[in-house]
Scaffold this active site. Structure first.
Site, PDB file in Angstrom:
ATOM      1  N   LYS A  11      16.074  31.758 -26.656  1.00 59.93           N
ATOM      2  CA  LYS A  11      16.099  31.358 -25.238  1.00 59.93           C
ATOM      3  C   LYS A  11      16.285  29.853 -25.163  1.00 59.93           C
ATOM      4  O   LYS A  11      15.860  29.094 -26.045  1.00 59.93           O
ATOM      5  CB  LYS A  11      14.840  31.780 -24.486  1.00 59.93           C
ATOM      6  CG  LYS A  11      13.528  31.061 -24.836  1.00 59.93           C
ATOM      7  CD  LYS A  11      13.269  29.773 -24.078  1.00 59.93           C
ATOM      8  CE  LYS A  11      12.299  28.897 -24.849  1.00 59.93           C
ATOM      9  NZ  LYS A  11      11.941  27.625 -24.375  1.00 59.93           N
ATOM     10  N   PRO A 101      16.008  28.725 -34.984  1.00 60.96           N
ATOM     11  CA  PRO A 101      15.202  27.695 -35.646  1.00 60.96           C
ATOM     12  C   PRO A 101      13.694  27.909 -35.449  1.00 60.96           C
ATOM     13  O   PRO A 101      13.274  28.389 -34.396  1.00 60.96           O
ATOM     14  CB  PRO A 101      15.630  26.396 -34.957  1.00 60.96           C
ATOM     15  CG  PRO A 101      16.915  26.691 -34.265  1.00 60.96           C
ATOM     16  CD  PRO A 101      16.984  28.158 -34.034  1.00 60.96           C
ATOM     17  N   GLY A 105      11.799  24.964 -30.153  1.00 60.23           N
ATOM     18  CA  GLY A 105      11.895  24.976 -28.689  1.00 60.23           C
ATOM     19  C   GLY A 105      12.850  26.041 -28.188  1.00 60.23           C
ATOM     20  O   GLY A 105      13.337  25.980 -27.060  1.00 60.23           O
ATOM     21  N   GLY A 109       9.550  32.454 -32.453  1.00 59.48           N
ATOM     22  CA  GLY A 109       8.369  33.290 -32.704  1.00 59.48           C
ATOM     23  C   GLY A 109       8.213  34.343 -31.613  1.00 59.48           C
ATOM     24  O   GLY A 109       7.909  35.507 -31.886  1.00 59.48           O
ATOM     25  N   ASP A 143       6.860  33.206 -23.243  1.00 59.62           N
ATOM     26  CA  ASP A 143       8.311  33.456 -23.259  1.00 59.62           C
ATOM     27  C   ASP A 143       8.660  34.886 -23.666  1.00 59.62           C
ATOM     28  O   ASP A 143       9.828  35.283 -23.584  1.00 59.62           O
ATOM     29  CB  ASP A 143       8.999  32.532 -24.288  1.00 59.62           C
ATOM     30  CG  ASP A 143       8.876  31.070 -23.928  1.00 59.62           C
ATOM     31  OD1 ASP A 143       8.780  30.752 -22.736  1.00 59.62           O
ATOM     32  OD2 ASP A 143       8.897  30.240 -24.865  1.00 59.62           O
TER      33      ASP A 143
HETATM   34  O1  C5P Z   1       2.428  31.079 -24.302  1.00 58.14           O
HETATM   35  P1  C5P Z   1       2.584  30.496 -25.655  1.00 58.14           P
HETATM   36  O2  C5P Z   1       1.578  31.032 -26.639  1.00 58.14           O
HETATM   37  O3  C5P Z   1       3.976  30.582 -26.195  1.00 58.14           O
HETATM   38  O4  C5P Z   1       2.285  28.957 -25.479  1.00 58.14           O
HETATM   39  C1  C5P Z   1       2.090  28.099 -26.583  1.00 58.14           C
HETATM   40  C2  C5P Z   1       1.340  26.867 -26.121  1.00 58.14           C
HETATM   41  O5  C5P Z   1       2.148  26.101 -25.225  1.00 58.14           O
HETATM   42  C3  C5P Z   1       0.073  27.155 -25.343  1.00 58.14           C
HETATM   43  O6  C5P Z   1      -1.013  27.314 -26.213  1.00 58.14           O
HETATM   44  C4  C5P Z   1      -0.069  25.916 -24.498  1.00 58.14           C
HETATM   45  O7  C5P Z   1      -0.611  24.850 -25.248  1.00 58.14           O
HETATM   46  C5  C5P Z   1       1.369  25.537 -24.189  1.00 58.14           C
HETATM   47  N1  C5P Z   1       1.834  26.074 -22.883  1.00 58.14           N
HETATM   48  C6  C5P Z   1       1.352  25.516 -21.711  1.00 58.14           C
HETATM   49  N2  C5P Z   1       1.796  25.992 -20.512  1.00 58.14           N
HETATM   50  C7  C5P Z   1       2.701  27.006 -20.448  1.00 58.14           C
HETATM   51  C8  C5P Z   1       3.208  27.586 -21.630  1.00 58.14           C
HETATM   52  C9  C5P Z   1       2.749  27.094 -22.840  1.00 58.14           C
HETATM   53  O8  C5P Z   1       0.547  24.585 -21.742  1.00 58.14           O
HETATM   54  N3  C5P Z   1       3.110  27.435 -19.246  1.00 58.14           N
END
Ligand code: C5P
Length: 306
Positions: A11, A101, A105, A109, A143
């Site tokens: 993405k 990658p 970003g 994962g 995501d």
């Molecule tokens: O949701 P995900 O586990 O992919 O998010 C990884 C990290 O990115 C979260 O632990 C948080 O620190 C940050 N994040 C955030 N706000 C979001 C999405 C992600 O602060 N809307």
């Protein structure tokens, strides 16, 4: 089934508007996602009940050794979550082949988690509906629900509430990868440090991006690209500023850091233009570079035996 293979795209965020952190630590955001033709493959093989394992492989430009293969692996967590919620005595052997990658970003994962949900659902014949899979996906990461659907979509909440968007045309992206990943939480922490509460806005849907997507005019989209995490990513990786500048000087219609970075994206007219911009970046000493078109569909089963 004994074996199922699923492909899942990367993405990118055409726009990422970030607001205040919520009490749970996540940031409110409004984003426009696009899935592009750069893929991870997730293969799921039947295993005895209770046996869950994962191996990770990929081409040499990708730091596959940085992907954990223990219980923290997101694909493995996805498989376990599905089995647990269905109270299913199941097992699986997952094989992830990375083309996205790691820590770039581009939700590599999260792609593996979406792929594992779809693969296990098919392997175990559980027929969990897409909305139910999407709810499980949201538990695994912000995501992950988008990667089940793909295409182009608006993400709200913390990114997990996905609404498909109207899009005309095809968009060619040059992707400049970094050999060293960036941690998403670290980039959000840097965002918090750089942002005083007075600067924080309630994020809204970016009209310019939506209008550009409806028009199919590449230059318009290029001019409308925006990423509120970019200043934070550039603070952590100042050298990326030169990369973005080089892309624009070599005729890209827009240049932006992808999500939390450090991958950088350059919007081009078509394949030939993408190749020209990729060559210019390489000639200036930047790389590795690849290119991919979007939008493409989300996680899908591409093979299996019955
Ligand atoms: O949701 P995900 O586990 O992919 O998010 C990884 C990290 O990115 C979260 O632990 C948080 O620190 C940050 N994040 C955030 N706000 C979001 C999405 C992600 O602060 N809307």
């Amino acid at each position: 089934m004994r074996e199922v293979t699923v492909t899942v795209p990367a993405k990118i965020n055409l726009s990422l508007r970030v607001g205040a952190a919520r009490p749970d630590g996540y940031h409110r955001l409004v984003t426009v996602y696009q899935a592009i033709g750069m893929y991870d493959e997730v293969r799921a093989r039947a295993a005895p009940a209770g046996s869950f394992s994962v191996t990770v492989d990929g081409d040499e430009r990708i730091a596959v050794s940085e992907v954990p293969t223990d219980d923290t692996n997101l694909a493995l967590r996805a498989a376990r979550l599905l089995a647990q919620r269905l109270d299913l005595a199941a097992g699986v052997q997952l094989e992830v082949t990375k083309g996205i990658p790691v820590a770039g970003g581009m939700a590599g994962g999260s792609a593996d988690a979406a792929g594992a949900l779809v693969a296990c659902n098919a392997l175990w014949g559980t027929q969990v509906s897409r909305p139910e899979l999407s709810a499980l996906a949201a538990e695994l990461g912000s995501d992950v629900p988008f990667l089940l659907v793909g295409g182009t979509a608006v993400g709200t909440g913390r990114g997990e509430v996905v609404t498909p968007a109207m899009v005309r045309g095809e968009y060619w992206w040059v992707v400049l990868e970094s050999t060293q990943g960036l941690s998403t939480p670290e980039v959000y922490r840097e965002f918090d440090r750089l942002t005083t509460s007075g600067d924080l806005v309630t994020p809204d849907v970016p009209d310019a991006v939506m209008a550009a997507l409806r028009s199919g005019i590449v230059e318009r989209l290029g001019a409308a690209l925006s990423n509120d995490l970019q200043p934070a990513a550039l603070r952590l990786r100042p050298e990326l500023a030169k990369v973005l500048e080089c892309g624009v000087q070599s005729s890209a219609h827009g240049a932006i850091v992808s999500g939390s970075g450090p991958s950088c994206l350059f919007l081009t007219e078509d394949r030939a233009h993408a190749m020209r911009v990729a060559r210019a970046l390489t000639a200036s000493g930047f790389g590795p570079v690849s290119f991919a078109a979007g939008p493409v569909p989300g996680a899908k089963v591409v093979g299996g035996d019955g």
